[in-house]
Design a protein around this motif. Structure first.
Motif, short mmCIF file in Angstrom:
data_model
loop_
_atom_site.label_atom_id
_atom_site.label_comp_id
_atom_site.label_asym_id
_atom_site.label_seq_id
_atom_site.Cartn_x
_atom_site.Cartn_y
_atom_site.Cartn_z
N LYS A 145 -25.13 3.99 -6.14
CA LYS A 145 -25.09 2.64 -5.58
C LYS A 145 -26.45 2.26 -5.02
N GLY A 146 -27.01 3.16 -4.24
CA GLY A 146 -28.29 2.85 -3.60
C GLY A 146 -29.39 2.61 -4.61
N ARG A 147 -29.33 3.34 -5.72
CA ARG A 147 -30.40 3.20 -6.69
C ARG A 147 -30.15 2.07 -7.68
N TYR A 148 -28.89 1.83 -7.99
CA TYR A 148 -28.65 0.91 -9.10
C TYR A 148 -27.82 -0.33 -8.77
N ALA A 149 -27.22 -0.40 -7.58
CA ALA A 149 -26.42 -1.60 -7.28
C ALA A 149 -27.26 -2.56 -6.45
N TYR A 150 -28.28 -3.12 -7.08
CA TYR A 150 -29.23 -3.94 -6.32
C TYR A 150 -29.30 -5.40 -6.76
N HIS A 199 -18.01 2.19 -6.23
CA HIS A 199 -17.88 0.87 -5.62
C HIS A 199 -18.01 0.96 -4.12
N TYR A 200 -18.15 -0.22 -3.54
CA TYR A 200 -18.32 -0.24 -2.10
C TYR A 200 -17.41 -1.29 -1.50
N HIS A 201 -16.61 -0.87 -0.56
CA HIS A 201 -15.77 -1.77 0.22
C HIS A 201 -15.07 -2.81 -0.63
N SER A 202 -15.23 -4.08 -0.28
CA SER A 202 -14.44 -5.07 -1.01
C SER A 202 -15.10 -5.44 -2.33
N GLY A 203 -16.10 -4.67 -2.73
CA GLY A 203 -16.64 -4.79 -4.09
C GLY A 203 -17.61 -5.92 -4.32
N THR A 204 -17.87 -6.73 -3.27
CA THR A 204 -18.72 -7.91 -3.52
C THR A 204 -20.13 -7.51 -3.95
N GLN A 205 -20.62 -6.37 -3.49
CA GLN A 205 -21.98 -5.98 -3.87
C GLN A 205 -22.00 -5.22 -5.19
N THR A 206 -21.18 -4.18 -5.28
CA THR A 206 -21.20 -3.37 -6.51
C THR A 206 -20.66 -4.14 -7.70
N ARG A 207 -19.68 -4.99 -7.47
CA ARG A 207 -19.10 -5.71 -8.60
C ARG A 207 -19.98 -6.88 -9.01
N ASN A 208 -20.95 -7.22 -8.18
CA ASN A 208 -21.93 -8.23 -8.57
C ASN A 208 -23.26 -7.59 -8.96
N SER A 209 -23.24 -6.29 -9.26
CA SER A 209 -24.41 -5.61 -9.80
C SER A 209 -24.03 -5.07 -11.16
N LYS A 210 -25.01 -5.06 -12.06
CA LYS A 210 -24.69 -4.73 -13.46
C LYS A 210 -24.32 -3.27 -13.65
N GLY A 211 -23.34 -3.05 -14.49
CA GLY A 211 -23.03 -1.70 -14.95
C GLY A 211 -21.87 -1.04 -14.26
N PHE A 212 -21.63 -1.38 -13.02
CA PHE A 212 -20.61 -0.66 -12.26
C PHE A 212 -19.20 -0.94 -12.78
N GLU A 213 -19.01 -2.19 -13.24
CA GLU A 213 -17.71 -2.52 -13.81
C GLU A 213 -17.47 -1.75 -15.11
N ASN A 214 -18.58 -1.46 -15.82
CA ASN A 214 -18.42 -0.71 -17.08
C ASN A 214 -18.01 0.72 -16.81
N ILE A 215 -18.53 1.27 -15.73
CA ILE A 215 -18.18 2.65 -15.42
C ILE A 215 -16.79 2.73 -14.82
N PHE A 216 -16.51 1.84 -13.90
CA PHE A 216 -15.22 1.89 -13.22
C PHE A 216 -14.77 0.44 -13.00
N GLY A 217 -13.98 -0.07 -13.91
CA GLY A 217 -13.71 -1.50 -13.92
C GLY A 217 -12.37 -1.92 -13.37
N GLU A 218 -11.51 -0.97 -13.10
CA GLU A 218 -10.21 -1.35 -12.53
C GLU A 218 -9.71 -0.22 -11.64
#
Lengths: 572, 543, 349
Positions: free
Chosen positions: C261-266, B425-444
Motif C-alpha cells: 500500500k505504502g509503495r503503490y497505493a498513491y 486494502h485500507y479501511h473503507s477503501g477510499t484510498q486503495t480502491r482509488n489507486s490502480k491495481g489493487f482491485e485487480n489483486i483483491f476486488g471483492e
C-alpha cells in the motif's frame, strides 16, 4: 504426492542432522528416487514443506545440483563422462556410439522411455574411463562392444553387476596397504592388520599432545592446496562454547583425480580411524563425510563401516554422517561444501571469516580431504618422525597419484612426495607414444610441456617452482596425438558448466572463453580471439571470490601460451 | 508503544497477540521476522492462522474473546513456577500481591477450559515467557475491539509487569496503531477528556493554563462524550450537531443500519472528506478536504515519533486544509484562532504543550523525534518507563476477570464473526480502491470460513453465501481456508458494497467505548455455486 | 584513522569497509552487489582494488580499513579488472538504456560511464523473457546482473522469502517461488526488490514511461496508511500534478522498507472522484456553493443550535487520518469556540 515411506524417510533424515535444513538435499534425493528418478515441482514443494524451507530455496537447490532431474528421465539414465581424462580415453566415441544405437541425441530420452542419454562432467573415474553411469551404477573401462552388451542387458531389464578393478601400486604401503586384501572394507579385516590401534593410542593422549604431533609431522592437505592440517586445526578458537565440526571432503571432482575413492571403497576404516583421531584432537562430536553423489555405492560402504565401528564401540561419542553431494564441482571448495551441507546452493563464502572460526552452522569447522585424514593413523601409530622420514623437506609423507591419459596402466599409485614424475609414470606402465604434455595436479593447474616436466619431483614446492601445482595429484598424460586446443575447450566447457554462478568474472568470463575456444576449434576464430582469451584469463586470475576463477584462468592461459602455434594453426 | 519499532528486530522473545501483523502492519512484521531469523522465539496467539504464523515458533489458537482467561492462566503459571521477576515487582510496582491473588482463579487447567488452548501448550508458552531474558509484547485490535478491551489491555500490562518487561529495550507493551495518525489525534487532544499531550480537561490548573494560552476566559472542565455516545445521543436529541472530519462513520462504525438512523436524527451534520462515501449522503454541508500529499503538517506514528508530511501536489478544485476551515469558522463565530499556516498551528500547540513542547518542524526536517521531548534540547525518547520508572510512579496492577462476548453464538446464529483488515486494502477503501491495481489483486470481499464449517454447510470454495446477524445480512463469496478456525468466520470492512459492519454488534467496552468488532454471532448459508477461487487468492496465506 | 587512497591521505572513522571509506572520501569505486542494507556480498567483483601488502585484488566491499592502509583503485590492473566485470555484465544482458526506466540512476550505467565502456565487447545470448505478470513489479531478467541484492532484500530485509537464485553457472537466475511468474507467486509486492535493484531488472510497473528520474521532483513525506509511519519519497510530476512513484527512505522507522500500500497505493489524490468544492444540501441534493456561503451557512446553523440547546449538543470527530495540526485545530475550535469537550476520533477502529 510422496508416499508414507518417503515421508518417514525424510523425517528420519531431518532428525539426523543438527539443523533440519541440512536434510534438504537428502530429502530431495529421496523424493526423486521414489518417483522414477524424477523430481517434479510438486515433489519439491512437498519436500520444502517437510524440511521447512521456502519453495524458492528448495527449487534453487534442485536446479543447482546436476543430479536432480527436474525433467523426466528414462528408466535408465545413461551418463557418459567426457571430461579431459575420459576424452583422452576416447569417451567421445562411446557417446557417439550410444547416440547411434539408441537413435537419440544427447539430452534426449528414447520414445519407449527406457533410456535417457546425458553427457556429464568428470565422474571421478579417470583411471577406468570411458565410464557410463547408469542410475547409481558405474560401468567402467567401457568399449563399444561392452557398451552394446550393457544396452542389450538393460533392454532386458537387467542391470549388470558393477565390476571393480583398476591398476594400482604402492611404494609406501600406508594408504593402499589394504588395497589388494579381500574384504578389506570390513572391520574384522581392518583390525586384523592392526586397525584402530592408532585410535586407541590417540584416545589415551591429550588433544594438545596430538595436535603438536600432527603439527610436527607437517601433514600438508592432500586436497589440493597443500596447507598443513595441524596448522589448520590450530586455528580453532580456544574455549569457545560452540560445537566444533569436522568435515571430511570426499567430493572428489577435480578432473584427473580418483584417489580418495580408492581409500573409501577399499579401506573405509582407515578414513574413519583418521577422522576419529582428528575429532578427538579438535574436540568434535559430530563429523561429516561429504561425498560426491555419484559415489553412491561408496557412500553405502562408508555407512556400513561407520555402523560397524560404532557397534564395536570404537567411535565413543563421535557420530559421522555421510552426506551425499548431488553433482557440483564447486562443492569441493570448503566453504561451498559447508553451504551445501547446510542445504543450500554450493556457492563459496567470502573469506574471512574462515571455517575454523565460522564454518558449518556458524560454528568452528575443520574441513580436511580424505587422504589427509587417512594418514593420521600412521602419524599417530608411528610418530611424526616416521612420517617425516618419507618424502622431501617440507613435503612429507606418502601421496596418492592418479595417473590417467596416455599411459599403459592408468591407475592410482602411492609414492612418497617428491618422487620424480618419471618414476610414477613408469609405475603406470609408461607413456603410450611420445609425451607431449602433462598436467600433474588435476585439471585446474597449469599444463607442463614434456620439456618442463622432465625430472619434476612431485611435491608441492617443486611443482610451484616449475610453474604449476601438485594440486590433488591427478596426473593427466598427453601424447603427440592430443590436440591442446581441444583439451582447452573441453576444460573451459567444464568450468563454464560448474561455475557456481555467483561472481561475474567466473560466471560470464568462462562462457565468453568457451565461445571463443569453440570458434577457434571449429575454425571460425581469429588471432585476436587468442589474445582475448589470454587477456580474460589474465584478468580473471586473482579477481574472483573463490579459487575457481584461477582454476580455469591459469590452465587455459598456460595451454594457450605454451601451445600457441597449435591454436594459431586453427585460424583459417 | 512503550518501545520502538526497530527494537523488535533485537527481541529474543516476541509475543504477538491479536495482531495480523503481516497484513495490517507489514513493515513491523519485517522486523519481527528478522528477529526470528536471528534466533528469536515468536509466539503468535491468534484465533486465526495469519501469515505471521508461518514464522512462529508456536501458534496458539485461543478462542475469540478469551484473552483474559488465557493471559491470566499464563500469569498464574508464571507465578507458580517462580518465573515472576520479584525484584521488579518489589521495586517498580505498587501492589504485587494484588496480582498474585488476582490470578488465583486461573490455574492453567481452568484457563484452558475457557480459552480452548491445551494445558500443555499453555505451560509451554508460560515457560517461554518465564524463562526469557525479555519479551516484547505486541498487540493490535484483536485485543481492544472487545467489550472487555480495556481489561484485555490491563491483563497484558499485568503480564509484562510480572515478567519485568518494561523500561528496557526490546520489551514492553506495544499496541500497533492501525492508522497513520491515530497516535497524533490522541496526542493533539482529539479526545473528550484531555487536551493535547494528555492534559486532563478537568484539572483546573491545566485548564486555566490552556485557556490563557488560547486567549479565552475559561474552558469547559466536564469531560465530553466519546464517539459512540455522541452518536447514541443523536437519537434522544442530546447531540444535534455532528462535525465530522475524515471519518467514514457509516462504513466503519458497527451495526451500519443503526449508525444511519443516528446520522439521520441529527439536526445538522457537517462532513469534511476527500471522497464521497457511505457517510456523505447524510451530510448537510460537505467541505472538500486536502488529501495526503497536498498539505504540510505532521503525523505521529505508533512509536510516538512526530514526522513531517509535505505538500507535493496542488489540491483539486477548492479543497482546503482543515485548520483553515477551523480558522474561518472560528472567525465567523467570533474567535480568531490564530491559524495562519500549518506550522503556525503547530507552534500554537507547542505554547501550551508538555511532552511535545521540544519538537519543532525544524528539528524534524529530516528525521522525526519521539515524545516525550519536553524541551528543545531533549533528544526524544525511544522507550518509556526506563528502568521501571513509570510515569505515575510505580506500576499498578488491576485484577481482571474474563467475561464472555456480548453476543455468544447460539442455535440460530451459530458462528462467530470476527472482522479486520486485509493487506491489499485500507479501511473503507477510499484510498486503495482509488489507486490502480489493487482491485485487480483483491476486488471483492470474501468470507473466510474453515473447511470444517464449510463442509457442514455444504459450501465449497468460491460459492456465494449469505451471512446474517441479528442486525443485517450481506452476500459475498466464500473462501474456504484454514486461516479460519472452526466456528469462526472472518471478513473485512473495506468494501462499501459488502461491508462487515452491516453485521457487527454495537456493544462497547465500558471505559473506552470501543465496539466489539471482533465478535458477534452470525449464520452463514449458501446461496449459489461459484467459481473456485484461484491460487492467487492464497497469496496472504501461503502454506 | 588515516588511510591512503590513490596516494592521497584521508581521515576516516573506524570499522568501515574500504568501499564505504572511499565513498565518504568522495572517491568513486564501481560497485553493484553491495548495498548498505544487504551488506557485502563480494560477488560482482566490480569494486576490486589493490591493497598494499595483500596478494591479488581485493573487493573493496569486504575488506575493512586499517590505520595507514594504502589502497589503489586507479591502477591499470584494477581498472582492467573492473572493466572486464562491467564489460561482461553488459555483454550478457540487454542493457539498452534508451528505453530503460533506470536510465540516469542505474548503477551499471554509472560504472560503464566511469570506466569509459561505450559498448559491450562480447555478445552472450541468453533466452530470458520479460515477466510482466505482477500487478506492480515488472521483471526484465535480461537486465539482471545476478548481484543478489533483491534476493538478500527479500530474504533478510523484509523476510518475505519469495525470491531466490535458481539454476547454475551462466544460467543462474533470480526465481520467484519455484520459478513462477511473479503474478502467480506468493509475492506480496512490497517492492523492496525494486528499491534495491541497481539496474532496470526490477521496476515499478505503474511508473513506466511516466517520467525520467531527473525530471521528477522528490518530496519527502510520511506514508498515509498504518501507524508505522514509514518515511517515503514521492517522485512527483509537477506539471501533471501527480505522484509517479514512491520509494522508501533509508531512515527510521522503516529503513527503506514499505508495504504494497505504502509503495503503490498513491494515485488516490489524483482521482477524478475527489470532492472538489464545498456543497450544501438543498432539497435533498448536494449543491456546489462558494466557500463563503458554506462557511457562513455552517457558522449560522451552529450558532443557532447551540444558542438554543447549549454547546454540549455539538460534537466533533477529529481523525486518525489527518495531520496533528488539523486535529489540534479541531479540538481547539471545539473547546475554545464552541465551549464543549465533545471531541473524539476514530481511535477505536
Amino acid at each position: 504426492m510422496l508416499s508414507e515411506t518417503a515421508i518417514l524417510r525424510i523425517k528420519d533424515q531431518i532428525a539426523r542432522y543438527p539443523h533440519r535444513e541440512s536434510a534438504l538435499m537428502p530429502a530431495l534425493d529421496t523424493a526423486q528416487r521414489e518417483n522414477g528418478n524424477y523430481l517434479s515441482r510438486e515433489a519439491i514443494r512437498e519436500v520444502a514443506g517437510l524440511v521447512g524451507v521456502t519453495f524458492s530455496k528448495a527449487y534453487g537447490v534442485a536446479t543447482y545440483y546436476s543430479m536432480y532431474n527436474t525433467e523426466r528421465v528414462g528408466r535408465y539414465h545413461l551418463c557418459v563422462d567426457t571430461n579431459v581424462p575420459a576424452y583422452l580415453a576416447g569417451a567421445e566415441r562411446i557417446l557417439a556410439h550410444l547416440c547411434r544405437t539408441l537413435k537419440i541425441r544427447v539430452g534426449e530420452t528414447t520414445p519407449d522411455g527406457l533410456f535417457t542419454l546425458s553427457e556429464v562432467e568428470d565422474l571421478g573415474s579417470c583411471g577406468t574411463c570411458p565410464v557410463i553411469q547408469v542410475n547409481d551404477v558405474y560401468y567402467e573401462k567401457m568399449t563399444v562392444a561392452k557398451t552394446d552388451a550393457l544396452i542389450a542387458s538393460l533392454r532386458e531389464g537387467i542391470m549388470p553387476p558393477r565390476k571393480d578393478g583398476s591398476h594400482y601400486g604402492t611404494a609406501c604401503s600406508i594408504l593402499l596397504k589394504n588395497r589388494g586384501r579381500k574384504n578389506a572394507h570390513t572391520l574384522a579385516v581392518y583390525k586384523r592388520t592392526g586397525g584402530y590401534k592408532a585410535l586407541a593410542k590417540a584416545l589415551a593422549m591429550q588433544p594438545a599432545e596430538l595436535l603438536d604431533m600432527v603439527k610436527h609431522a607437517t601433514v600438508r592437505g592432500r586436497g589440493g592446496a597443500g596447507f598443513p592440517a595441524g596448522m589448520k586445526w590450530g586455528f580453532l578458537p580456544k574455549n569457545d562454547p560452540r560445537p566444533v565440526y569436522l568435515i571430511c571432503n570426499a567430493d572428489e571432482g577435480e578432473p584427473g583425480t580418483f584417489k580418495d575413492r580408492q581409500i573409501m571403497q577399499y579401506d573405509p576404516h582407515l578414513l574413519i580411524e583418521g577422522m576419529a583421531i582428528a575429532a578427538h584432537t579438535i574436540g568434535c562430536r559430530q563429523a561429516f563425510i561429504y561425498i560426491r553423489g555419484e559415489f553412491e555405492w561408496i557412500a553405502r560402504i562408508l555407512e556400513e563401516a561407520i555402523g560397524e565401528a560404532k557397534t564395536a564401540g570404537l567411535l565413543g561419542q563421535l557420530d559421522i554422517i555421510v552426506h551425499r553431494g548431488k553433482g557440483s564441482y564447486e562443492c569441493g571448495e570448503e566453504t561451498a561444501l559447508i553451504e551445501s551441507l547446510e542445504g543450500k546452493r554450493g556457492c563459496p563464502r567470502i573469506k574471512p571469516p574462515f571455517p575454523a572460526n565460522v564454518g558449518l552452522y556458524g560454528c568452528p569447522t575443520i574441513v580436511n580431504n580424505v587422504e589427509t585424514l587417512s594418514v593420521m593413523p600412521f602419524v599417530v601409530a608411528h610418530g611424526p618422525e616416521a612420517f617425516r622420514a618419507i618424502g622431501t623437506v617440507g613435503n612429507y609423507g606418502p601421496k596418492l597419484f592418479g595417473v590417467s591419459g596416455a599411459v599403459r596402466k592408468p591407475g592410482v599409485y602411492e609414492f612418497p612426495l617428491g618422487t620424480p614424475l618419471e618414476t610414477v609414470l613408469a609405475a603406470a606402465g609408461g607413456v603410450v607414444g611420445q609425451l607431449k604434455a602433462v598436467i600433474v595436479g588435476g585439471l585446474s593447474v597449469p599444463i607442463l610441456t614434456a620439456e618442463e616436466a622432465r625430472g619434476l619431483p612431485l611435491d608441492y614446492d617443486a611443482c610451484i617452482k616449475a610453474g604449476t601445482m601438485l594440486g590433488s595429484g591427478g596426473i593427466m598424460v598427453m601424447n603427440e596425438k592430443v590436440s591442446i586446443p581441444s583439451i582447452a575447450l573441453r576444460a573451459i566447457e567444464f568450468y563454464a558448466h560448474e561455475s557456481c554462478g555467483q561472481c561475474t568474472p567466473c560466471r560470464e568470463g568462462s562462457v565468453v572463453v568457451k565461445r571463443l575456444l569453440q570458434g577457434l576449434v571449429a575454425g571460425r576464430g581469429s588471432a585476436a580471439d587468442i589474445d582475448t582469451v589470454l587477456s580474460i584469463c589474465d584478468t580473471v586470475i586473482g579477481s574472483t571470490l573463490c579459487p575457481t576463477g584461477d582454476a580455469w584462468g591459469m590452465p587455459i592461459r598456460a595451454m594457450v601460451r605454451k601451445f600457441r602455434t597449435e591454436f594459431e594453426s586453427l585460424i583459417r | 508503544m512503550t518501545n520502538s519499532i526497530e527494537e523488535l528486530q533485537d527481541a529474543k522473545v516476541l509475543f504477538v497477540i491479536g495482531s495480523n501483523t503481516t497484513e495490517a502492519h507489514p513493515v513491523i512484521s519485517y522486523y519481527m521476522k528478522r528477529a526470528v531469523k536471528r534466533g528469536a522465539t515468536l509466539v503468535v496467539s491468534d484465533p486465526r492462522k495469519t501469515d505471521l504464523t508461518r514464522w512462529a515458533t508456536l501458534h496458539v489458537q485461543h478462542k475469540v474473546g478469551t484473552d483474559i482467561a488465557y493471559i491470566n492462566g499464563l500469569i498464574h503459571e508464571i507465578f507458580k513456577n517462580g518465573w515472576a521477576r520479584e525484584d521488579f515487582l518489589r521495586e517498580c510496582t505498587e501492589n504485587p500481591d494484588v496480582i498474585r491473588e488476582g490470578v488465583r482463579d486461573y490455574p492453567v487447567e481452568k484457563a484452558s477450559e475457557i480459552c480452548g488452548v491445551p494445558v500443555e501448550t499453555m505451560r509451554r508458552v508460560a515457560r517461554i515467557l518465564g524463562e526469557a531474558e525479555s519479551t516484547s509484547l505486541c498487540y493490535t485490535l484483536g485485543i481492544t475491539e472487545h467489550i472487555c478491551g480495556t481489561d484485555n489491555v490491563k491483563t497484558l500490562a499485568n503480564l509484562q509487569m510480572v515478567l519485568g518487561n518494561l523500561g528496557k529495550p526490546a520489551a514492553g507493551v506495544n499496541p500497533l496503531r492501525g492508522q497513520n495518525n491515530v497516535q497524533g489525534a490522541c496526542d493533539m487532544g482529539a479526545l473528550p477528556n484531555v487536551f493535547h499531550n494528555y492534559q486532563p480537561v478537568n484539572n483546573p490548573e491545566l485548564s486555566a493554563k490552556i485557556a490563557k494560552a488560547w486567549g479565552v476566559p475559561s474552558l469547559p472542565q466536564k469531560p465530553g462524550y466519546t464517539m459512540p455516545t455522541m452518536l447514541r445521543k443523536a437519537l434522544d436529541g442530546g447531540t444535534k450537531i455532528l462535525y465530522c472530519v475524515g471519518d467514514n462513520t457509516v462504513q466503519t462504525e458497527p451495526h451500519m443500519a443503526h449508525t444511519i438512523k443516528e446520522l439521520e436524527a441529527l439536526e445538522f451534520f457537517v462532513v469534511c472528506d476527500i471522497f464521497d462515501n457511505l457517510t456523505t449522503p447524510y451530510a448537510d454541508v460537505i467541505f472538500p478536504d486536502t488529501a495526503w500529499g497536498e498539505e504540510d503538517g505532521t503525523f505521529t506514528n505508533s512509536e510516538r515519533r512526530v514526522q513531517r508530511v509535505r505538500r507535493a501536489l496542488t489540491p483539486p478544485g477548492e479543497a482546503r486544509s482543515h485548520w483553515w476551515v477551523m480558522q474561518e469558522l472560528g472567525k465567523r463565530l467570533g474567535k480568531d484562532l490564530g491559524f495562519t499556516s500549518a506550522n503556525a498551528v503547530w507552534e500554537d500547540m507547542r505554547k501550551s504543550a508538555t511532552s511535545c513542547a521540544g519538537i519543532t518542524w525544524e528539528r524534524i526536517e529530516s528525521l522525526g523525534l519521539q515524545w516525550p521531548c519536553p524541551t528543545l534540547e531533549h533528544p526524544g525518547t525511544t522507550f518509556l518507563h526506563r528502568d521501571g520508572r513509570f510515569t505515575r510512579g510505580k506500576g499498578l496492577f488491576s485484577v481482571t476477570k474474563w467475561i464472555p462476548q456480548a453476543e455468544p453464538p447460539d442455535a440460530e446464529y451459530p458462528l462467530v464473526l470476527s472482522t479486520g483488515r486485509r493487506l491489499w486494502h485500507y479501511h473503507s477503501g477510499t484510498q486503495t480502491r482509488n489507486s490502480k491495481g489493487f482491485e485487480n489483486i483483491f476486488g471483492e470481499e470474501l468470507l473466510e470460513i474453515s473447511p470444517a464449517d464449510a463442509a457442514a454447510l455444504g459450501i465449497r470454495n468460491g460459492d456465494r453465501v449469505r451471512a446474517t446477524s441479528r442486525r443485517g445480512s450481506i452476500e459475498l463469496t466464500a473462501w474456504v481456508t484454514d486461516r479460519s478456525a472452526p466456528g469462526v468466520v472472518w471478513c473485512a470492512f473495506h468494501f462499501a458494497e459488502v461491508c462487515a459492519n452491516v453485521l457487527t454488534i454495537d456493544k462497547f467496552d465500558s471505559v473506552t467505548e470501543t465496539a466489539e468488532y471482533k465478535a458477534c454471532a452470525i449464520r452463514v448459508e449458501k446461496i449459489g455455486d461459484g467459481q473456485p477461487l484461484g491460487a492467487g487468492i492464497s497469496r496472504q496465506a501461503r502454506p | 584513522m588515516n588511510i591512503i587512497l590513490n596516494n592521497q591521505s584521508y581521515e576516516v572513522p573506524d570499522g568501515l569497509t574500504v568501499l564505504e571509506a572511499a565513498r565518504r572520501c568522495g572517491v568513486y569505486i564501481p560497485s553493484l552487489c553491495y548495498h548498505p542494507k544487504t551488506g557485502p556480498a563480494g560477488k560482482c567483483r566490480a569494486c576490486v582494488v589493490e591493497i598494499e601488502g595483500l596478494r591479488g585484488l581485493q573487493t573493496a566491499c569486504t575488506v575493512r580499513v586499517r590505520d595507514g592502509m594504502k589502497v589503489f583503485s586507479n591502477t591499470e590492473r584494477v581498472l582492467q579488472a573492473q572493466r572486464l566485470v562491467i564489460d561482461l555484465l553488459l555483454s550478457s544482458g540487454e542493457h539498452d538504456c534508451l528505453s530503460c526506466e533506470q536510465n540516469g540512476v542505474c548503477e551499471l550505467q554509472q560504472a560503464a560511464y566511469f570506466l569509459g565502456i561505450e559498448r559491450p565487447t562480447f555478445r552472450i545470448e541468453r533466452d530470458r523473457a520479460d515477466d510482466r505478470s505482477a500487478e506492480f513489479i515488472d521483471r526484465d531478467p535480461a537486465r539482471c546482473i545476478a548481484c543478489g541484492r533483491c534476493v538478500a532484500g527479500c530474504n533478510s530485509t523484509v523476510v518475505n522469502e519469495v525470491l531466490d537464485f535458481g539454476f547454475r553457472a551462466g544460467e543462474t537466475a533470480v526465481i520467484v517461488d519455484d520459478d513462477l511468474p511473479m503474478g502467480a507467486s506468493s509475492c506480496v509486492q512490497c517492492g523492496e526488490c525494486v528499491q534495491l535493484c541497481p539496474t532496470g531488472a526490477l521496476t515499478d510497473k505503474k511508473a513506466r514511461g511516466l517520467g525520467r528520474a531527473w525530471e521528477l521532483e522528490k518530496v519527502n513525506t510520511t506514508c498515509p496508511y498504518c501507524g508505522v509511519g514509514c518515511q517515503v519519497t514521492l517522485h512527483v510530476d509537477r506539471a501533471r500534478n501527480r505522484v509517479v512513484r514512491v520509494t522508501g527512505r533509508e531512515v527510521s522507522p522503516n529503513q527503506g522498507m514499505l508495504c504494497v500500500k505504502g509503495r503503490y497505493a498513491y494515485e488516490f489524490p489524483s482521482s477524478d472522484k475527489r470532492l472538489k468544492y464545498p456543497m450544501i444540501k438543498k432539497d435533498g441534493q448536494h449543491v456546489r456553493v462558494s466557500w463563503d456561503e458554506a462557511l457562513d451557512y455552517t457558522a449560522s446553523r451552529i450558532k443557532t443550535i447551540i444558542d438554543q440547546h447549549g454547546p454540549d449538543t455539538f460534537s466533533a470527530f477529529g481523525s486518525g487520518r489527518i495531520t496533528n495540526e488539523n486535529n489540534y485545530a479541531i479540538q481547539k475550535f471545539t473547546r475554545a469556540v464552541i465551549g464543549t469537550n465533545n471531541v473524539d476520533h476514530c481511535a477505536r477502529t
